[in-house]
Design a protein around this motif. Structure first.
Motif, PDB file in Angstrom:
ATOM      1  N   MET A 133       7.233  -7.008 -12.168  1.00  0.00           N
ATOM      2  CA  MET A 133       8.427  -6.794 -13.051  1.00  0.00           C
ATOM      3  C   MET A 133       8.796  -5.505 -13.240  1.00  0.00           C
ATOM      4  O   MET A 133       9.836  -4.975 -13.435  1.00  0.00           O
ATOM      5  CB  MET A 133       7.691  -7.404 -14.390  1.00  0.00           C
ATOM      6  CG  MET A 133       7.798  -8.769 -14.748  1.00  0.00           C
ATOM      7  SD  MET A 133       7.203  -9.773 -16.245  1.00  0.00           S
ATOM      8  CE  MET A 133       8.057  -8.746 -17.471  1.00  0.00           C
ATOM      9  N   LEU A 134       7.672  -4.392 -13.157  1.00  0.00           N
ATOM     10  CA  LEU A 134       7.909  -3.127 -13.378  1.00  0.00           C
ATOM     11  C   LEU A 134       8.690  -2.653 -12.233  1.00  0.00           C
ATOM     12  O   LEU A 134       9.594  -1.760 -11.980  1.00  0.00           O
ATOM     13  CB  LEU A 134       6.584  -2.185 -13.461  1.00  0.00           C
ATOM     14  CG  LEU A 134       5.808  -2.181 -14.730  1.00  0.00           C
ATOM     15  CD1 LEU A 134       4.480  -1.438 -14.686  1.00  0.00           C
ATOM     16  CD2 LEU A 134       6.953  -1.540 -15.645  1.00  0.00           C
ATOM     17  N   LEU A 135       8.230  -3.256 -10.775  1.00  0.00           N
ATOM     18  CA  LEU A 135       9.040  -2.755  -9.746  1.00  0.00           C
ATOM     19  C   LEU A 135      10.425  -3.345  -9.784  1.00  0.00           C
ATOM     20  O   LEU A 135      11.390  -2.522  -9.257  1.00  0.00           O
ATOM     21  CB  LEU A 135       8.323  -3.615  -8.494  1.00  0.00           C
ATOM     22  CG  LEU A 135       8.983  -3.519  -7.037  1.00  0.00           C
ATOM     23  CD1 LEU A 135       8.932  -1.843  -6.434  1.00  0.00           C
ATOM     24  CD2 LEU A 135       8.694  -4.256  -6.133  1.00  0.00           C
ATOM     25  N   PHE A 136      10.741  -4.559 -10.221  1.00  0.00           N
ATOM     26  CA  PHE A 136      12.003  -4.918 -10.559  1.00  0.00           C
ATOM     27  C   PHE A 136      12.944  -4.202 -11.409  1.00  0.00           C
ATOM     28  O   PHE A 136      14.045  -3.467 -11.149  1.00  0.00           O
ATOM     29  CB  PHE A 136      12.134  -6.470 -11.044  1.00  0.00           C
ATOM     30  CG  PHE A 136      13.514  -6.877 -10.925  1.00  0.00           C
ATOM     31  CD1 PHE A 136      14.353  -7.379 -10.121  1.00  0.00           C
ATOM     32  CD2 PHE A 136      13.871  -7.163 -12.441  1.00  0.00           C
ATOM     33  CE1 PHE A 136      15.397  -8.093 -10.361  1.00  0.00           C
ATOM     34  CE2 PHE A 136      15.247  -7.703 -12.549  1.00  0.00           C
ATOM     35  CZ  PHE A 136      15.876  -8.081 -11.498  1.00  0.00           C
ATOM     36  N   GLN A 137      12.295  -3.723 -12.568  1.00  0.00           N
ATOM     37  CA  GLN A 137      12.859  -2.878 -13.433  1.00  0.00           C
ATOM     38  C   GLN A 137      12.985  -1.247 -12.878  1.00  0.00           C
ATOM     39  O   GLN A 137      14.286  -0.652 -13.307  1.00  0.00           O
ATOM     40  CB  GLN A 137      11.864  -2.797 -14.693  1.00  0.00           C
ATOM     41  CG  GLN A 137      11.930  -4.006 -15.399  1.00  0.00           C
ATOM     42  CD  GLN A 137      13.126  -4.500 -16.052  1.00  0.00           C
ATOM     43  OE1 GLN A 137      14.012  -3.665 -16.274  1.00  0.00           O
ATOM     44  NE2 GLN A 137      13.486  -5.607 -15.989  1.00  0.00           N
ATOM     45  N   TYR A 176       1.173   2.257 -12.677  1.00  0.00           N
ATOM     46  CA  TYR A 176       0.597   1.471 -11.344  1.00  0.00           C
ATOM     47  C   TYR A 176      -0.727   1.831 -11.221  1.00  0.00           C
ATOM     48  O   TYR A 176      -1.504   1.244 -10.603  1.00  0.00           O
ATOM     49  CB  TYR A 176       1.822   1.897 -10.213  1.00  0.00           C
ATOM     50  CG  TYR A 176       2.692   0.595 -10.234  1.00  0.00           C
ATOM     51  CD1 TYR A 176       2.520  -0.355  -9.366  1.00  0.00           C
ATOM     52  CD2 TYR A 176       3.892   0.834 -11.048  1.00  0.00           C
ATOM     53  CE1 TYR A 176       3.459  -1.476  -9.150  1.00  0.00           C
ATOM     54  CE2 TYR A 176       4.862  -0.415 -10.891  1.00  0.00           C
ATOM     55  CZ  TYR A 176       4.702  -1.194 -10.044  1.00  0.00           C
ATOM     56  OH  TYR A 176       5.644  -2.363  -9.897  1.00  0.00           O
ATOM     57  N   TYR A 177      -1.003   3.212 -11.162  1.00  0.00           N
ATOM     58  CA  TYR A 177      -2.249   3.679 -10.918  1.00  0.00           C
ATOM     59  C   TYR A 177      -3.494   2.948 -11.945  1.00  0.00           C
ATOM     60  O   TYR A 177      -4.352   2.549 -11.602  1.00  0.00           O
ATOM     61  CB  TYR A 177      -2.552   4.915 -11.211  1.00  0.00           C
ATOM     62  CG  TYR A 177      -1.980   5.792 -10.117  1.00  0.00           C
ATOM     63  CD1 TYR A 177      -1.228   7.054 -10.359  1.00  0.00           C
ATOM     64  CD2 TYR A 177      -1.632   5.589  -8.592  1.00  0.00           C
ATOM     65  CE1 TYR A 177      -0.728   7.983  -9.280  1.00  0.00           C
ATOM     66  CE2 TYR A 177      -1.089   6.081  -7.577  1.00  0.00           C
ATOM     67  CZ  TYR A 177      -0.477   7.353  -8.055  1.00  0.00           C
ATOM     68  OH  TYR A 177       0.101   7.800  -7.008  1.00  0.00           O
ATOM     69  N   LEU A 178      -3.086   2.804 -13.212  1.00  0.00           N
ATOM     70  CA  LEU A 178      -3.910   2.094 -14.089  1.00  0.00           C
ATOM     71  C   LEU A 178      -4.046   0.420 -13.728  1.00  0.00           C
ATOM     72  O   LEU A 178      -5.315   0.084 -13.737  1.00  0.00           O
ATOM     73  CB  LEU A 178      -3.116   2.209 -15.365  1.00  0.00           C
ATOM     74  CG  LEU A 178      -3.997   1.571 -16.793  1.00  0.00           C
ATOM     75  CD1 LEU A 178      -5.523   2.366 -16.657  1.00  0.00           C
ATOM     76  CD2 LEU A 178      -3.344   1.530 -17.901  1.00  0.00           C
ATOM     77  N   PHE A 181      -3.718 -11.999 -12.184  1.00  0.00           N
ATOM     78  CA  PHE A 181      -2.690 -12.709 -12.102  1.00  0.00           C
ATOM     79  C   PHE A 181      -1.570 -12.089 -12.794  1.00  0.00           C
ATOM     80  O   PHE A 181      -0.340 -11.469 -12.685  1.00  0.00           O
ATOM     81  CB  PHE A 181      -2.611 -14.107 -12.097  1.00  0.00           C
ATOM     82  CG  PHE A 181      -1.192 -14.909 -12.239  1.00  0.00           C
ATOM     83  CD1 PHE A 181      -0.698 -15.064 -11.031  1.00  0.00           C
ATOM     84  CD2 PHE A 181      -0.549 -15.458 -13.289  1.00  0.00           C
ATOM     85  CE1 PHE A 181       0.513 -15.737 -10.754  1.00  0.00           C
ATOM     86  CE2 PHE A 181       0.476 -16.050 -13.225  1.00  0.00           C
ATOM     87  CZ  PHE A 181       1.241 -16.113 -11.936  1.00  0.00           C
ATOM     88  N   PHE A 182      -1.972 -11.834 -14.209  1.00  0.00           N
ATOM     89  CA  PHE A 182      -0.848 -11.224 -15.096  1.00  0.00           C
ATOM     90  C   PHE A 182      -0.657  -9.902 -14.792  1.00  0.00           C
ATOM     91  O   PHE A 182       0.492  -9.169 -14.866  1.00  0.00           O
ATOM     92  CB  PHE A 182      -1.462 -11.252 -16.450  1.00  0.00           C
ATOM     93  CG  PHE A 182      -1.124 -12.596 -17.125  1.00  0.00           C
ATOM     94  CD1 PHE A 182       0.217 -12.905 -17.400  1.00  0.00           C
ATOM     95  CD2 PHE A 182      -1.980 -13.547 -17.368  1.00  0.00           C
ATOM     96  CE1 PHE A 182       0.541 -14.220 -17.970  1.00  0.00           C
ATOM     97  CE2 PHE A 182      -1.695 -14.790 -17.857  1.00  0.00           C
ATOM     98  CZ  PHE A 182      -0.209 -15.076 -18.024  1.00  0.00           C
TER      99      PHE A 182
END
Length: 98
Positions: A53-57, A13-15, A45-46
């Motif tokens: 997606m990372l938050l969901f995972q 997330y920092y990256l 956007f990507f």
């Protein structure tokens, strides 16, 4: 272990945050020199989609491992969306002025 905060996704997330801030700075300040705003917005956007997606995972992982989620990741996901929207607005206002 119960209630321990899951922080393994923070570096990712920092990256992504650094890339989005760089894209935002490019759209706001450097767009007069190089005309690639559509590419930057597409790129941003990507990054927003990847962050969501990372938050969901993360939600799935912390639920399965009986851990607590990381509130910083949730706030950064909101920041991703806000930076993308701000970049989109700045690009559209500059197009109308030109």
């Amino acid at each position: 272990m119960l209630g321990e905060t899951f922080t393994l996704f923070r570096p990712v997330y920092y990256l992504i945050t650094i890339f989005l801030v760089c894209n935002f700075v490019y759209v706001v300040f450097l767009s007069n020199k190089i005309k690639a705003n559509s590419y930057i917005l597409f790129n941003s956007f990507f990054f927003v989609i990847i962050g969501a997606m990372l938050l969901f995972q993360q939600g799935i992982i912390v639920d399965e491992a009986n851990l607590a989620g990381d509130p910083v990741i949730f706030i950064l996901t909101i920041l991703f969306g806000l930076l993308f929207i701000a970049s989109f607005i700045f690009q559209n206002t500059k197009k109308r002025k030109a």
